[in-house]
Design an enzyme around this catalytic site. Structure first.
Site, PDB file in Angstrom:
ATOM      1  N   LYS A  89       0.872   9.356  -1.871  1.00  0.00           N
ATOM      2  CA  LYS A  89       1.489  10.685  -1.788  1.00  0.00           C
ATOM      3  C   LYS A  89       1.727  11.131  -0.353  1.00  0.00           C
ATOM      4  CE  LYS A  89      -0.687  12.841  -5.794  1.00  0.00           C
ATOM      5  NZ  LYS A  89      -1.978  13.474  -5.992  1.00  0.00           N
TER       6      LYS A  89
ATOM      7  N   LYS B 257       2.291   9.207   2.311  1.00  0.00           N
ATOM      8  CA  LYS B 257       3.480   8.504   2.820  1.00  0.00           C
ATOM      9  C   LYS B 257       4.744   9.166   2.309  1.00  0.00           C
ATOM     10  CE  LYS B 257       2.222   3.591   2.926  1.00  0.00           C
ATOM     11  NZ  LYS B 257       2.666   2.265   2.444  1.00  0.00           N
TER      12      LYS B 257
ATOM     13  N   GLU C   7       1.015  -7.004  -3.357  1.00  0.00           N
ATOM     14  CA  GLU C   7       0.848  -7.073  -1.904  1.00  0.00           C
ATOM     15  C   GLU C   7       0.178  -8.397  -1.608  1.00  0.00           C
ATOM     16  OE1 GLU C   7      -0.244  -3.660   0.292  1.00  0.00           O
ATOM     17  OE2 GLU C   7       0.933  -2.319  -0.973  1.00  0.00           O
TER      18      GLU C   7
ATOM     19  N   ASP D 122       5.169  -1.039   4.284  1.00  0.00           N
ATOM     20  CA  ASP D 122       3.810  -1.536   4.433  1.00  0.00           C
ATOM     21  C   ASP D 122       3.336  -1.107   5.815  1.00  0.00           C
ATOM     22  OD1 ASP D 122       1.703  -2.844   3.062  1.00  0.00           O
ATOM     23  OD2 ASP D 122       1.846  -4.474   4.504  1.00  0.00           O
TER      24      ASP D 122
ATOM     25  N   PHE E  21      -3.765  11.535   5.744  1.00  0.00           N
ATOM     26  CA  PHE E  21      -4.459  10.687   4.773  1.00  0.00           C
ATOM     27  C   PHE E  21      -5.044   9.490   5.503  1.00  0.00           C
ATOM     28  CE2 PHE E  21      -0.157   9.106   5.169  1.00  0.00           C
ATOM     29  CZ  PHE E  21      -0.281   7.731   5.106  1.00  0.00           C
ATOM     30  N   GLY E  22      -5.762   8.673   4.769  1.00  0.00           N
ATOM     31  CA  GLY E  22      -6.265   7.408   5.309  1.00  0.00           C
ATOM     32  C   GLY E  22      -7.047   7.572   6.605  1.00  0.00           C
ATOM     33  N   TYR E  23      -6.622   6.831   7.626  1.00  0.00           N
ATOM     34  CA  TYR E  23      -7.347   6.796   8.904  1.00  0.00           C
ATOM     35  C   TYR E  23      -6.978   7.959   9.833  1.00  0.00           C
ATOM     36  CZ  TYR E  23      -8.242   2.037   7.325  1.00  0.00           C
ATOM     37  OH  TYR E  23      -8.629   0.945   6.584  1.00  0.00           O
TER      38      TYR E  23
ATOM     39  N   LYS F 182       3.039  15.317  13.113  1.00  0.00           N
ATOM     40  CA  LYS F 182       2.791  13.881  12.975  1.00  0.00           C
ATOM     41  C   LYS F 182       4.113  13.114  13.003  1.00  0.00           C
ATOM     42  CE  LYS F 182       0.702  10.352   9.995  1.00  0.00           C
ATOM     43  NZ  LYS F 182      -0.024  10.016   8.768  1.00  0.00           N
TER      44      LYS F 182
ATOM     45  N   ARG G 208       5.443   5.695  11.132  1.00  0.00           N
ATOM     46  CA  ARG G 208       6.296   5.845   9.946  1.00  0.00           C
ATOM     47  C   ARG G 208       7.581   6.593  10.299  1.00  0.00           C
ATOM     48  NH1 ARG G 208       2.594   7.318   7.250  1.00  0.00           N
ATOM     49  NH2 ARG G 208       2.304   5.197   6.496  1.00  0.00           N
TER      50      ARG G 208
HETATM   51  P1  ITT Z   1       1.764   1.778  -1.140  1.00  0.00           P
HETATM   52  O1  ITT Z   1       1.544   0.323  -0.802  1.00  0.00           O
HETATM   53  O2  ITT Z   1       1.788   2.054  -2.617  1.00  0.00           O
HETATM   54  O3  ITT Z   1       2.958   2.357  -0.424  1.00  0.00           O
HETATM   55  P2  ITT Z   1      -0.772   2.111   0.222  1.00  0.00           P
HETATM   56  O4  ITT Z   1      -1.624   3.292   0.516  1.00  0.00           O
HETATM   57  O5  ITT Z   1      -1.398   0.931  -0.471  1.00  0.00           O
HETATM   58  O6  ITT Z   1       0.502   2.619  -0.581  1.00  0.00           O
HETATM   59  P3  ITT Z   1      -0.216   0.298   2.424  1.00  0.00           P
HETATM   60  O7  ITT Z   1      -0.286  -0.891   1.540  1.00  0.00           O
HETATM   61  O8  ITT Z   1       0.901   0.356   3.425  1.00  0.00           O
HETATM   62  O9  ITT Z   1      -0.100   1.642   1.575  1.00  0.00           O
HETATM   63  O10 ITT Z   1      -1.633   0.447   3.115  1.00  0.00           O
HETATM   64  C1  ITT Z   1      -1.778   0.945   4.330  1.00  0.00           C
HETATM   65  C2  ITT Z   1      -3.090   1.683   4.432  1.00  0.00           C
HETATM   66  O11 ITT Z   1      -3.227   1.966   5.839  1.00  0.00           O
HETATM   67  C3  ITT Z   1      -3.083   3.026   3.718  1.00  0.00           C
HETATM   68  O12 ITT Z   1      -3.687   2.974   2.469  1.00  0.00           O
HETATM   69  C4  ITT Z   1      -3.873   3.909   4.689  1.00  0.00           C
HETATM   70  O13 ITT Z   1      -5.237   3.796   4.423  1.00  0.00           O
HETATM   71  C5  ITT Z   1      -3.572   3.292   6.052  1.00  0.00           C
HETATM   72  N1  ITT Z   1      -2.452   4.007   6.685  1.00  0.00           N
HETATM   73  C6  ITT Z   1      -1.148   3.658   6.738  1.00  0.00           C
HETATM   74  N2  ITT Z   1      -0.420   4.584   7.354  1.00  0.00           N
HETATM   75  C7  ITT Z   1      -1.270   5.560   7.695  1.00  0.00           C
HETATM   76  C8  ITT Z   1      -1.137   6.803   8.329  1.00  0.00           C
HETATM   77  O14 ITT Z   1       0.041   7.282   8.701  1.00  0.00           O
HETATM   78  N3  ITT Z   1      -2.233   7.539   8.509  1.00  0.00           N
HETATM   79  C9  ITT Z   1      -3.447   7.098   8.118  1.00  0.00           C
HETATM   80  N4  ITT Z   1      -3.660   5.968   7.487  1.00  0.00           N
HETATM   81  C10 ITT Z   1      -2.585   5.185   7.281  1.00  0.00           C
END
Ligand code: ITT
Length: 178
Positions: free
Chosen positions: A9, A11, A31, A60, A136-138, A157, A163
């Site tokens: 979400k 992304k 993947e 990705d 999200f994520g990191y 951002k 991205r």
């Molecule tokens: P989709 O493959 O379904 O698009 P995903 O979350 O699995 O979603 P990725 O395979 O590209 O996406 O995994 C990249 C991971 O890296 C993602 O789950 C995040 O934890 C991290 N990541 C990528 N871009 C990020 C960002 O802008 N900010 C923080 N963490 C990010």
């Protein structure tokens, strides 16, 4: 209109600020275990094109930490799900070199056309603590200047992110074709 195949979400929200006519498709794709984001994206696109027509994109992305020789890199999603941000902070404990970058590879295709790829990177450092609840994520542990990406609203951002760079690359290419 472009289909964006993603389960993420965060992304999708960031990409939508760049492409207002985006439609999220959470259909999943394999993947593969590969050394580069480009290989993962190219393989994913081949699979997606067997199921979806129309302009389609997928992305990705990953976090590459210098002191950890590029880890978690192509394994970023798995590492986020398992050890998470606290796990990364622990791995980095006592390390002086905090340099890291995010990389994004976008693949875009239209029916009957070869897919195209666009990439973007943002360099920053892994902080000593997580800060912020946005993104999200990191994001909370990745700092550009004084702020973590987790402290930034999407427009902020999107001024600097991996991205935003890859997606603006795609956007310029699409506009250049008109
Ligand atoms: P989709 O493959 O379904 O698009 P995903 O979350 O699995 O979603 P990725 O395979 O590209 O996406 O995994 C990249 C991971 O890296 C993602 O789950 C995040 O934890 C991290 N990541 C990528 N871009 C990020 C960002 O802008 N900010 C923080 N963490 C990010």
């Amino acid at each position: 209109m472009i289909y964006f195949v993603t389960s993420n979400k965060g992304k999708f929200a960031e990409a939508s600020a760049i492409f207002p006519d985006l439609v999220q498709k959470n259909i999943g794709y394999t993947e593969i275990q590969a050394d580069t984001l480009e290989e993962v994206a190219a393989f994913g696109m081949k699979e997606v094109l067997q199921r979806l027509r129309g302009p389609v994109m997928l992305e990705d992305a990953g976090l590459f930490i210098e002191a950890l020789h590029g880890f978690p890199g192509v394994y970023s999603a798995y590492v986020q799900k398992t050890i998470g941000n606290n796990g990364i902070l622990r791995l980095m404990d006592g390390l002086e070199n905090r340099n890291a970058f995010f990389k994004s590879v976008v693949s875009y295709a239209e029916p009957g056309q070869e897919p195209r790829m666009f990439q973007g990177c943002v360099h920053g450092i892994i902080g000593s603590e997580a800060r912020g609840k946005k993104g999200f994520g990191y994001d909370p542990i990745f700092y550009v200047g004084r702020a973590s990406l987790g402290e930034m609203e999407i427009p902020e951002k999107n001024r600097i992110s991996h991205r935003a760079i890859s997606m603006h690359g795609l956007k310029s290419w699409l506009e250049g074709r008109k």
